[in-house]
Write an enzyme that holds these catalytic residues in place. Structure first.
Site, mmCIF file in Angstrom:
data_model
loop_
_atom_site.group_PDB
_atom_site.id
_atom_site.type_symbol
_atom_site.label_atom_id
_atom_site.label_comp_id
_atom_site.label_asym_id
_atom_site.label_seq_id
_atom_site.Cartn_x
_atom_site.Cartn_y
_atom_site.Cartn_z
ATOM 1 N N SER A 13 0.833 -1.198 0.000
ATOM 2 C CA SER A 13 0.000 0.000 0.000
ATOM 3 C C SER A 13 0.876 1.261 0.000
ATOM 4 O O SER A 13 1.678 1.433 -0.915
ATOM 5 C CB SER A 13 -0.953 -0.050 1.203
ATOM 6 O OG SER A 13 -1.971 0.910 1.094
ATOM 7 N N ASP A 56 -9.933 -3.585 -5.989
ATOM 8 C CA ASP A 56 -9.409 -2.853 -4.831
ATOM 9 C C ASP A 56 -10.054 -1.471 -4.785
ATOM 10 O O ASP A 56 -9.883 -0.662 -5.698
ATOM 11 C CB ASP A 56 -7.884 -2.734 -4.953
ATOM 12 C CG ASP A 56 -7.223 -2.119 -3.743
ATOM 13 O OD1 ASP A 56 -7.909 -1.459 -2.946
ATOM 14 O OD2 ASP A 56 -6.003 -2.296 -3.598
ATOM 15 N N HIS A 106 -8.165 -4.866 -1.056
ATOM 16 C CA HIS A 106 -6.955 -4.164 -0.620
ATOM 17 C C HIS A 106 -6.254 -4.984 0.459
ATOM 18 O O HIS A 106 -6.767 -5.133 1.577
ATOM 19 C CB HIS A 106 -7.299 -2.774 -0.092
ATOM 20 C CG HIS A 106 -6.092 -1.911 0.126
ATOM 21 N ND1 HIS A 106 -5.335 -1.420 -0.914
ATOM 22 C CD2 HIS A 106 -5.486 -1.479 1.264
ATOM 23 C CE1 HIS A 106 -4.333 -0.708 -0.434
ATOM 24 N NE2 HIS A 106 -4.399 -0.735 0.886
#
Length: 378
Positions: free
Chosen positions: A192, A323, A352
């Protein structure tokens, strides 16, 4: 099953960058690595990510992964040795080290650096699972999880926080580890926001990058696109993502309240303390500290998409098409077809940082990461 098949984007075989050349193997390219040594990504029979039946959507995958972030099981039972590293401005990051055999550490053992997303740390379930997997793999990595300033109980010694585009802490960490283990090959994996920092870093470094390879999972290449997604008012953001991220960041801000703030930043402390959403914190804190004129300029300058063209290091990105936090419209797919050093695995399902498959759910991306980094350093 066709709806679960992985799609890998990269340059054609003849244009692919050379990873190594030996007498026994001849010329080995990035294309060769992907198509010969990463069956989880390219084998017609196994390059699938079939989601757990009761986690069939990206929303469910994301929520489940978030709720089990502290889970402990046999796949994630690691015990770290901590090292504190002080940056040039006085800030502190921590390195949590793990090796499967602490009595058999040597100067040529490969090292994997792992970096979490915003508010994350070495204690997250997927990071502990990856650390154990890499340490126990045939390559036998020594793992160092890089904890951002103020995370994982890292002492807060500077009023400057980390942010989406701040690469200097990671750059200093790489130099430190390389100086300690000059004969070891280094690889890095980012998740991320940590994936954006990693991608931006290797793009900034270009041919100087000391990493043998890098993997970015759920990278928000375009921070403006990702920020719009994470700040949208919906069930996932309002009740899962925003509360989790903001509680961590606000806790770190309170812990740093005793430190002197640079008057040049001109911060509105009351506005920071009353922030309810990440965008509010970014506009008052990150924008001013990083010296940008606006939130849009901060997003633009922090986005790793701007530097993907400059990457000279073997690079794999893994992103899910469902996502909601780093949506696919922010991925610079055309650049992965042009730069011979980079590749992109597009996964239909995963959410995610979910990518949960099987019953009970297990994390799919662990295997392709292990395959890729092990093949590169072989």
């Amino acid at each position: 099953m066709e709806g679960c098949r992985i799609k890998v984007l990269s340059t054609e075989a003849k244009a692919s960058a050379i990873v190594r050349q030996t007498k026994s193997e001849g010329v080995v390219t990035l294309y060769d690595i992907l198509h010969k040594e990463c069956p989880s990504l390219t084998d017609p029979q196994t390059a699938l990510m079939v989601p757990t039946p009761y986690l069939a959507t990206g929303l469910l995958q994301t929520i489940y992964a978030t709720l089990r972030v502290r889970r402990r099981d046999s796949l994630s039972d690691v015990e770290y040795d901590r090292e504190l590293l002080v940056m040039a401005d006085g800030g502190t990051v921590s390195l949590d080290w793990f090796s499967a055999d602490k009595d058999d550490q040597n100067q040529i053992q490969p090292i994997a650096l792992i970096m979490s997303g915003v508010g994350g740390s070495s204690q997250e379930h997927h990071i502990r699972v990856l650390a154990k997997s890499l340490a126990c793999s045939a390559a036998g990595f020594r793992v160092a999880v890089v904890n951002h300033r103020g995370t994982a109980r890292t002492p807060i010694t500077s009023s400057r926080p980390y942010d989406s585009g701040f690469t200097e802490d990671f750059r200093t960490t790489v130099k430190h580890v390389k100086a300690l283990y000059s004969s070891s090959k280094l690889v890095a994996i980012g998740f991320s926001m940590g994936a954006n920092i990693l991608t931006k870093y290797i793009g900034e470094e270009g041919t100087r990058c000391p990493l043998a390879c890098a993997v970015a999972v759920c990278c928000p290449f375009d921070i403006k696109v990702s920020s719009a997604a994470i700040n949208e008012s919906n069930l996932l953001n309002d009740h899962v993502i925003q509360p989790a991220v903001m509680s961590t960041l606000m806790r770190a801000i309170r812990r740093a309240s005793h430190l002197q703030v640079d008057p040049a930043w001109n911060l509105d402390i009351e506005r920071i303390q009353q922030a309810q959403r990440l965008s509010e914190l970014e506009s008052e804190l990150m924008v001013k500290i990083s010296g940008h004129r606006s939130l849009d300029e901060y997003y633009e300058q922090s986005s790793s998409a701007n530097l993907v063209d400059n990457i000279q290091t073997p690079f794999l990105a893994i992103n899910a098409l469902d996502d909601r936090i780093t949506p696919p419209q922010g991925i610079p797919t055309d650049k992965f077809m042009a730069n011979p050093n980079i590749s992109l695995a597009l996964v239909p399902h995963g959410g995610h940082l979910g990518f949960l498959t099987g019953i009970p759910p297990r994390i799919w991306f662990i295997k392709p990461i292990e395959e890729f980094v092990s093949a590169i350093i072989r």
